[in-house]
Design an enzyme around this catalytic site. Structure first.
Site, PDB file in Angstrom:
ATOM      1  N   VAL A 119      34.341  -6.137  25.282  1.00  0.00           N
ATOM      2  CA  VAL A 119      35.189  -7.111  26.223  1.00  0.00           C
ATOM      3  C   VAL A 119      34.820  -6.837  27.926  1.00  0.00           C
ATOM      4  O   VAL A 119      34.346  -7.449  28.460  1.00  0.00           O
ATOM      5  CB  VAL A 119      36.903  -7.276  26.200  1.00  0.00           C
ATOM      6  CG1 VAL A 119      37.109  -8.186  27.115  1.00  0.00           C
ATOM      7  CG2 VAL A 119      36.718  -7.678  24.635  1.00  0.00           C
ATOM      8  N   PHE A 176      37.791 -14.882  24.712  1.00  0.00           N
ATOM      9  CA  PHE A 176      37.673 -15.628  23.484  1.00  0.00           C
ATOM     10  C   PHE A 176      36.054 -15.219  22.772  1.00  0.00           C
ATOM     11  O   PHE A 176      35.416 -16.046  22.258  1.00  0.00           O
ATOM     12  CB  PHE A 176      37.707 -17.232  23.535  1.00  0.00           C
ATOM     13  CG  PHE A 176      39.183 -17.268  23.805  1.00  0.00           C
ATOM     14  CD1 PHE A 176      40.134 -17.477  22.708  1.00  0.00           C
ATOM     15  CD2 PHE A 176      39.711 -17.563  24.970  1.00  0.00           C
ATOM     16  CE1 PHE A 176      41.550 -17.733  22.965  1.00  0.00           C
ATOM     17  CE2 PHE A 176      40.974 -17.861  25.225  1.00  0.00           C
ATOM     18  CZ  PHE A 176      41.858 -18.008  24.264  1.00  0.00           C
ATOM     19  N   ARG A 220      32.712 -14.000  21.066  1.00  0.00           N
ATOM     20  CA  ARG A 220      32.252 -13.679  19.420  1.00  0.00           C
ATOM     21  C   ARG A 220      31.498 -12.647  19.778  1.00  0.00           C
ATOM     22  O   ARG A 220      30.565 -12.611  20.514  1.00  0.00           O
ATOM     23  CB  ARG A 220      31.613 -14.737  18.816  1.00  0.00           C
ATOM     24  CG  ARG A 220      32.615 -15.957  18.455  1.00  0.00           C
ATOM     25  CD  ARG A 220      31.814 -17.145  18.183  1.00  0.00           C
ATOM     26  NE  ARG A 220      31.044 -17.618  19.323  1.00  0.00           N
ATOM     27  CZ  ARG A 220      29.854 -18.287  19.303  1.00  0.00           C
ATOM     28  NH1 ARG A 220      29.394 -18.886  18.085  1.00  0.00           N
ATOM     29  NH2 ARG A 220      29.053 -18.692  20.316  1.00  0.00           N
ATOM     30  N   LEU A 265      33.610 -23.398   8.389  1.00  0.00           N
ATOM     31  CA  LEU A 265      33.797 -23.876   7.052  1.00  0.00           C
ATOM     32  C   LEU A 265      32.804 -23.315   6.067  1.00  0.00           C
ATOM     33  O   LEU A 265      32.496 -24.019   4.774  1.00  0.00           O
ATOM     34  CB  LEU A 265      33.689 -25.403   6.998  1.00  0.00           C
ATOM     35  CG  LEU A 265      34.823 -26.312   7.690  1.00  0.00           C
ATOM     36  CD1 LEU A 265      34.361 -27.644   7.824  1.00  0.00           C
ATOM     37  CD2 LEU A 265      36.160 -25.883   7.036  1.00  0.00           C
ATOM     38  N   GLY A 289      32.528 -17.305   2.174  1.00  0.00           N
ATOM     39  CA  GLY A 289      31.761 -16.070   2.006  1.00  0.00           C
ATOM     40  C   GLY A 289      32.754 -15.104   1.432  1.00  0.00           C
ATOM     41  O   GLY A 289      33.554 -15.381   0.690  1.00  0.00           O
ATOM     42  N   CYS A 302      38.444  -8.086  14.885  1.00  0.00           N
ATOM     43  CA  CYS A 302      39.512  -8.879  15.673  1.00  0.00           C
ATOM     44  C   CYS A 302      40.259  -9.835  14.711  1.00  0.00           C
ATOM     45  O   CYS A 302      41.591  -9.694  14.624  1.00  0.00           O
ATOM     46  CB  CYS A 302      38.630  -9.971  16.443  1.00  0.00           C
ATOM     47  SG  CYS A 302      37.908  -9.153  17.677  1.00  0.00           S
TER      48      CYS A 302
HETATM   49  C1  UGA Z   1      36.570 -13.580  16.875  1.00  0.00           C
HETATM   50  C2  UGA Z   1      36.739 -15.174  17.436  1.00  0.00           C
HETATM   51  O1  UGA Z   1      35.669 -16.087  16.655  1.00  0.00           O
HETATM   52  C3  UGA Z   1      36.345 -15.012  18.778  1.00  0.00           C
HETATM   53  O2  UGA Z   1      36.657 -16.368  19.260  1.00  0.00           O
HETATM   54  C4  UGA Z   1      37.355 -13.884  19.412  1.00  0.00           C
HETATM   55  O3  UGA Z   1      37.226 -13.701  20.768  1.00  0.00           O
HETATM   56  C5  UGA Z   1      37.130 -12.718  18.779  1.00  0.00           C
HETATM   57  O4  UGA Z   1      37.431 -12.842  17.358  1.00  0.00           O
HETATM   58  C6  UGA Z   1      38.020 -11.765  19.572  1.00  0.00           C
HETATM   59  O5  UGA Z   1      39.290 -11.806  19.044  1.00  0.00           O
HETATM   60  O6  UGA Z   1      37.418 -10.852  20.236  1.00  0.00           O
HETATM   61  P1  UGA Z   1      34.340 -12.354  15.608  1.00  0.00           P
HETATM   62  O7  UGA Z   1      35.380 -11.264  15.506  1.00  0.00           O
HETATM   63  O8  UGA Z   1      32.858 -11.712  16.846  1.00  0.00           O
HETATM   64  O9  UGA Z   1      35.297 -13.325  17.065  1.00  0.00           O
HETATM   65  O10 UGA Z   1      33.783 -12.752  14.595  1.00  0.00           O
HETATM   66  P2  UGA Z   1      33.701 -14.448  14.077  1.00  0.00           P
HETATM   67  O11 UGA Z   1      32.206 -14.850  14.488  1.00  0.00           O
HETATM   68  O12 UGA Z   1      35.016 -15.265  14.546  1.00  0.00           O
HETATM   69  O13 UGA Z   1      33.670 -14.234  12.532  1.00  0.00           O
HETATM   70  C7  UGA Z   1      34.767 -13.800  11.812  1.00  0.00           C
HETATM   71  C8  UGA Z   1      34.543 -13.551  10.435  1.00  0.00           C
HETATM   72  O14 UGA Z   1      34.574 -14.811   9.895  1.00  0.00           O
HETATM   73  C9  UGA Z   1      33.274 -12.844   9.926  1.00  0.00           C
HETATM   74  O15 UGA Z   1      33.578 -12.043   8.876  1.00  0.00           O
HETATM   75  C10 UGA Z   1      32.236 -14.135   9.380  1.00  0.00           C
HETATM   76  O16 UGA Z   1      31.354 -13.753   8.381  1.00  0.00           O
HETATM   77  C11 UGA Z   1      33.539 -15.056   8.973  1.00  0.00           C
HETATM   78  N1  UGA Z   1      32.978 -16.366   8.748  1.00  0.00           N
HETATM   79  C12 UGA Z   1      32.781 -17.015   9.853  1.00  0.00           C
HETATM   80  C13 UGA Z   1      32.724 -17.028   7.686  1.00  0.00           C
HETATM   81  O17 UGA Z   1      33.145 -16.391   6.584  1.00  0.00           O
HETATM   82  N2  UGA Z   1      32.579 -18.198   7.428  1.00  0.00           N
HETATM   83  C14 UGA Z   1      32.384 -19.135   8.794  1.00  0.00           C
HETATM   84  O18 UGA Z   1      31.932 -20.165   8.466  1.00  0.00           O
HETATM   85  C15 UGA Z   1      32.500 -18.306   9.963  1.00  0.00           C
END
Ligand code: UGA
Length: 439
Positions: free
Chosen positions: A13, A148, A150, A248, A251, A258
């Site tokens: 961050v 926010f 990613r 959606l 997985g 996070c």
């Molecule tokens: C998440 C949030 O998306 C960010 O907005 C936030 O700022 C961040 O946490 C944080 O609090 O700092 P991130 O941890 O980088 O971001 O990961 P995501 O892209 O959100 O993915 C989270 C998990 O969901 C992963 O394990 C991913 O594989 C899974 N996922 C995501 C799925 O299984 N299916 C999906 O369609 C999307």
């Protein structure tokens, strides 16, 4: 030149905020206690893999808008100071504010009159309201400005944010406007809120994403039973603008640094406040079940029974990171599943484009050649959705395996292409051999 911004903490961050604010035309000093990290950053050596970040750090250093130092007295020059400090979960899952509680009183002694202190990394609701006491200064202003970002998209998310949330008590104060102006070049919509709302908005967003993912993961299980296809179900849902198409994809469960931490923290906070957040508790419970479900699917693929023994079976794993685009293994479902397969006696060989051998991987044989994972394997398992796995030579992989079966926990691969290559493809959320008619 705009504000002189101080950033405390050079993690994901802090480093992204520092480099991006410098890029947006502000002067930025980024402070971290880790001297070797600071030295490396001062030479434009960026320790995390984020597209575009090394370029922005180099740009800021070259034109003198960005500086790194381990000497926090440099913050005395800054009109705005952003707190980007870690708040790791304690043994109960509550965020540990120890670092913040050490740093903030020191800032109170250092900062120039009238400076603004903003929390940027995720902090529990009520933290901003506590800062004036910790700062012991009446002339400093406090703002909650949650991020926010990613992982893997930090720079893009920072420069093109969906929204900027600026919390002050009362909302929209002069300090809030100073923080807002930092983001002017992004033209992002701004939400002016009180500090508690701004802080809660961050937890609420991550927890909602977690609920959405657990919902679709259960739907995938249901699709297998009903002979439906989760891809079609999710596509239909996603075309409804009230639902939206993102998050959606089923997985092996959600992970990373996070979502697990923030859902647990919010559950804890809700419980302490006497509110039963059952829907969130269920989302967390479902998520733990996802990993066990993936392990059972692999056991079934290898032995014919979800309870079959894996001892001695060679299993090839594709993907260890918690999602594609990062080498981050923190709370990675992929790593947890691979490790569980090994704990059950399987010989697991794993490849991830962004992960090499290292700590926490002792139970696995990590290789940098994806074709090595297939050697004599009784099954391949796709655990992270790296797009490059689609382009592997699947006929070559099939020839190397003992049994050409691929458990695809991400629905990454194309069944037709896999069948042509000689593989049995086992995706999630599609017809299960025992599918019962609905009802
Ligand atoms: C998440 C949030 O998306 C960010 O907005 C936030 O700022 C961040 O946490 C944080 O609090 O700092 P991130 O941890 O980088 O971001 O990961 P995501 O892209 O959100 O993915 C989270 C998990 O969901 C992963 O394990 C991913 O594989 C899974 N996922 C995501 C799925 O299984 N299916 C999906 O369609 C999307």
């Amino acid at each position: 030149m705009g504000e002189h911004v101080g950033v405390v903490g050079a993690g994901y961050v802090g480093l992204t905020s520092a480099a991006c604010f410098a890029h947006l035309g502000h002067r930025v000093t980024c402070v971290d206690i880790d001297e070797s990290k600071v030295d490396n950053l001062a030479r434009a050596e960026v320790p995390i893999s984020e597209p575009g970040l090394p370029e922005l750090v180099a740009e800021g250093l070259a034109d003198g808008t960005l500086a790194f130092t381990a000497d926090d007295t440099a913050l005395a020059e800054c009109g705005i100071v952003l707190l980007c400090l870690p708040t790791p979960p304690d043994h109960e899952g509550k965020p540990d504010l120890g670092v913040l509680e050490d740093v903030v009183p020191r800032l109170g002694r250092l900062l120039a009159p009238g400076a603004v202190v903003a929390t940027k990394s995720t902090v529990p609701v009520g933290t901003a309201a506590r800062l004036p006491d910790l700062l012991r200064r009446t002339d400093l202003s406090v703002v909650s400005n949650p991020e926010f970002l990613r992982e893997g998209h930090c720079v893009d998310d920072f420069l093109r944010p969906g929204r900027v949330v600026v919390g002050t008590d009362p909302p929209g104060s002069e300090a809030a406007r100073r923080i807002e102006r930092l983001y002017d070049p992004t033209r992002a919509p701004v939400v002016r809120a009180d500090t508690a709302s701004a802080e809660l908005a961050k937890y609420a967003s991550n927890a909602f994403l977690a609920v959405k993912l657990s919902y679709v993961n259960v739907l995938a299980e249901l699709c297998e039973r009903f002979g439906a296809d989760v891809g079609e179900v999710a596509r239909t849902m996603g075309l409804d603008s009230r639902i939206g198409p993102e998050f959606l994809a089923p997985g092996p469960g959600w992970g990373g640094s996070c979502l697990p931490k923030d859902t647990t923290a919010l559950l804890h906070a809700a419980g302490s406040a006497g509110v039963d957040f059952g829907i969130l508790r269920d989302a967390v419970r479902v998520n733990a079940r996802q990993r066990a479900r993936a392990v059972r699917t692999v056991r079934e693929a290898v032995t014919g029974s979800p309870w079959g023994a894996l001892s001695g079976a060679r299993i090839g794993v594709l993907g260890l990171a918690f999602k594609a685009g990062t080498g981050d293994l923190r709370d990675s479902p992929a790593l947890a599943i691979a490790t569980e397969l090994a704990r059950r006696g399987a010989e697991v060989t794993a490849h991830d484009p962004a992960v090499g051998p290292g700590p926490g991987l002792d139970a696995l044989q990590v290789v940098d050649d994806p074709y090595l994972v297939a050697k004599d394997a009784a099954a391949l398992v796709v655990l992270t959705e790296w797009p490059e796995f689609r382009d592997l030579d699947w006929a070559r992989l099939a020839a190397a395996t003992a049994r050409p079966v691929v458990v695809d926990t991400r629905n990454l691969l194309d069944s037709g292409q896999l069948a042509e290559a000689g593989f049995t493809h086992l995706p999630v959320g599609r017809r299960h051999p025992d599918a019962a008619p609905f009802g």
